[in-house]
Enzyme design. Structure first.
Site, PDB file in Angstrom:
ATOM      1  N   LYS A 284     -25.337   8.229   2.155  1.00  0.00           N
ATOM      2  CA  LYS A 284     -24.720   7.659   3.346  1.00  0.00           C
ATOM      3  C   LYS A 284     -23.463   8.438   3.678  1.00  0.00           C
ATOM      4  O   LYS A 284     -22.969   8.420   4.774  1.00  0.00           O
ATOM      5  CB  LYS A 284     -24.346   6.202   3.094  1.00  0.00           C
ATOM      6  CG  LYS A 284     -25.533   5.314   2.935  1.00  0.00           C
ATOM      7  CD  LYS A 284     -25.075   3.913   2.619  1.00  0.00           C
ATOM      8  CE  LYS A 284     -26.036   3.298   1.610  1.00  0.00           C
ATOM      9  NZ  LYS A 284     -25.535   2.125   0.980  1.00  0.00           N
ATOM     10  N   ARG A 285     -22.940   9.098   2.656  1.00  0.00           N
ATOM     11  CA  ARG A 285     -21.677   9.791   2.896  1.00  0.00           C
ATOM     12  C   ARG A 285     -21.832  10.989   3.825  1.00  0.00           C
ATOM     13  O   ARG A 285     -20.936  11.345   4.545  1.00  0.00           O
ATOM     14  CB  ARG A 285     -21.039  10.204   1.566  1.00  0.00           C
ATOM     15  CG  ARG A 285     -19.758   9.421   1.338  1.00  0.00           C
ATOM     16  CD  ARG A 285     -19.329   9.465  -0.089  1.00  0.00           C
ATOM     17  NE  ARG A 285     -19.966   8.393  -0.843  1.00  0.00           N
ATOM     18  CZ  ARG A 285     -20.408   8.536  -2.074  1.00  0.00           C
ATOM     19  NH1 ARG A 285     -20.321   9.683  -2.694  1.00  0.00           N
ATOM     20  NH2 ARG A 285     -20.954   7.519  -2.699  1.00  0.00           N
TER      21      ARG A 285
END
Ligand code: GLU
Length: 520
Positions: A284-285
């Site tokens: 998700k980063r």
């Protein structure tokens, strides 16, 4: 708006009426009510993994004429991201898989946000305290920290030592009268029952032997995930829980909680992980798996749903181009395997191309694309548009129809190779003559051809006509004639076929461009 909190009270007294009629099997029995839920924590925006879980639930609900519920699990208030709750629901709507009941829509078993259901969890924990399945724990954070450190020093996994389980009622009463802080813990009993997971088959995790008693109600009155999830699934009449595989090991714990309440559990099905094509975790980063990003990039929802179902199981075969309706028809929960789904996002443009072609081919869906292309042309070429006619719907629509199957995004039409569609090209006579000395002859022949056109130009007919024209020339080869016309019409070396360019521009504009070239 979420319904008022009072709604929750009466629900606690008895199981919802559809529980009684619920069918346990995957193929829901006649009359049984299928109710599934997607229960994200609004600690971030919706990403591909979440979208896939939501989609499988949505499909399952639609297959069984059931209900798809969105429940926001916001019990860890410190991690709630502002705007995430709204964002998640917006993205489900965008994807075409809107919930039937949700925080925004409301519904018969709301509120659909756990932070609005605190009274329910409090009452539920009191039931467990009364029947001895739970107990108050007065251990201080300092003691718990010491326990943890000691375990780590001994290279053991930290776990609560269940000390407060053994407090007498007198000791508890004393602590309460002193106003001591406490949490409520659930007593993990040995003898977890095996359960049949719809995907993983028979499963069992002897939680009591590996974990300390979990906190179910925190000191601030908020429940933890395990209590809230079980209580809500029960009170919301959830028949099937389809969720990520990371929750598989928690399920035995949940079943112990169901048993402690005397409730029938739903059926569980855990969905295998969604990973990058190299098997690494979708991060998700990196920021590139959030649905908002795909929306901004002009990705079609159908393409996204198609790619996330194509990389996994649940269907007899994988095939690109399936619509949501087809996914609903073809999905079979029994076909979900335990293999991780490997997602190759490099293929997304190809998925989008296929679905974009379907949209262009559909009169209603095409309307939106025409508006979008008009907007982009205005934005990118606004100042340079000498001829506002290029913004006319008929013109823009014709271009999209001609490019159907060739482009993966509407924004592709903003590439330099298509600039000739929006602004007049500029090319010198010298440049043109270096391609063919027969510039004037070719120009006149094509003008003659265009002037005779009454109906809309078709690429097939134009191809034929251009071949015929070339035969009337002395020394110019077909390829040089095409190169010349390409320069005249677009001032470019590459692009769609000449016939398509002519069909896009229309006879009047083609003649104008040729006349301009001849007089330059
Ligand atoms: N709130 C949990 C999550 O975000 C839901 C787990 C479940 O579906 O039970 O993953």
């Amino acid at each position: 708006m979420a319904p008022a909190l009072q709604r929750v009270g009466p629900l606690l007294r008895g199981a919802p009426r559809w529980l009684a009629q619920r069918g346990a099997g995957v193929s829901a029995q006649a009359g049984a009510t299928v109710r599934v839920r997607f229960a994200p924590s609004p600690t971030g925006f919706l990403h591909l993994g979440g979208l896939r879980t939501a989609l499988y639930n949505y499909i399952f609900a639609r297959q069984h004429q059931g209900s798809f519920i969105l429940r926001l699990e916001d019990t860890d208030q410190s991690r709630v991201v502002p705007g995430a709750a709204e964002g998640i629901e917006d993205m489900l709507d965008w994807a075409g898989i809107p919930p039937d009941e949700s925080p925004r829509k409301g519904g018969p078993v709301g509120p659909y946000q756990q932070s609005h259901r605190l009274e329910l969890y409090k009452k539920a924990s009191e039931v467990l305290l009364e029947n001895g399945a739970a107990y108050r724990c007065f251990c201080t954070p300092v003691r718990l920290e010491l326990l943890k450190k000691e375990a780590l020093r001994n290279r053991q996994t930290p776990r609560y030592d269940n000390r407060c389980r053994h407090l007498s009622s007198k000791q508890v009463a004393e602590k309460l009268s002193q106003g001591a802080d406490y949490v409520v813990r659930f007593q993990l009993k040995e003898g977890a029952e095996p359960f049949q997971d719809l995907v993983y088959g028979w499963s069992k995790h002897e939680v009591a032997t590996v974990e300390g008693d979990p906190v179910i109600l925190k000191g601030d009155g908020f429940p933890t995930y395990h209590l809230a999830s079980v209580v809500d699934d029960h009170h919301m009449g959830i028949s099937h829980v389809l969720r990520g595989t990371e929750w598989l090991t928690s399920t035995s714990k949940h079943l112990l909680i169901y048993r402690a309440f005397g409730w029938d559990p739903p059926q569980f099905g855990h969905l295998p992980l969604l990973l990058n094509k190299d098997g690494s975790k979708l991060s998700k980063r990196q920021g590139d798996i959030f649905i908002e990003r795909f929306v901004q990039d002009g990705c079609l929802p159908e393409a996204l749903l198609d790619i996330i179902t194509n990389c996994g199981s649940g269907f007899a075969g994988n095939q690109m181009g399936r619509t949501l309706e087809e996914l609903i028809m073809e999905f079979d929960v029994g076909r979900i395997t335990t293999h991780s789904a490997l997602l190759d996002l490099d293929k997304l443009p190809e998925f989008n191309r296929i679905h974009l072609a379907q949209h262009i081919g559909d009169e209603k869906l095409r309307e939106k694309l025409v508006t979008e292309l008009q907007r982009q042309v205005e934005q990118v070429y606004g100042d340079q548009l000498v001829d506002r006619e290029v913004l006319e719907r008929g013109y823009v629509e014709r271009i999209l129809l001609l490019r159907k199957g060739h482009i993966s995004h509407v924004k592709n039409m903003m590439a330099p190779e298509y600039s000739y569609l929006w602004v007049k090209p500029s090319v010198s006579r010298e440049q043109l003559q270096s391609v063919s000395a027969e510039l004037d002859e070719i120009g006149k022949l094509v003008i003659g051809l265009m002037e005779g056109q009454i109906d809309a130009l078709t690429t097939e007919k134009l191809n034929e006509d251009l071949r015929g024209l070339q035969k009337q020339l002395r020394g110019t080869q077909y390829s040089s004639m095409m190169k010349l016309l390409r320069l005249v019409l677009s001032a470019q070396q590459h692009g769609p076929s000449i016939a398509e360019m002519m069909a896009s521009l229309g006879p009047r504009e083609v003649c104008e461009r040729i006349k301009k070239a001849l007089s330059s």
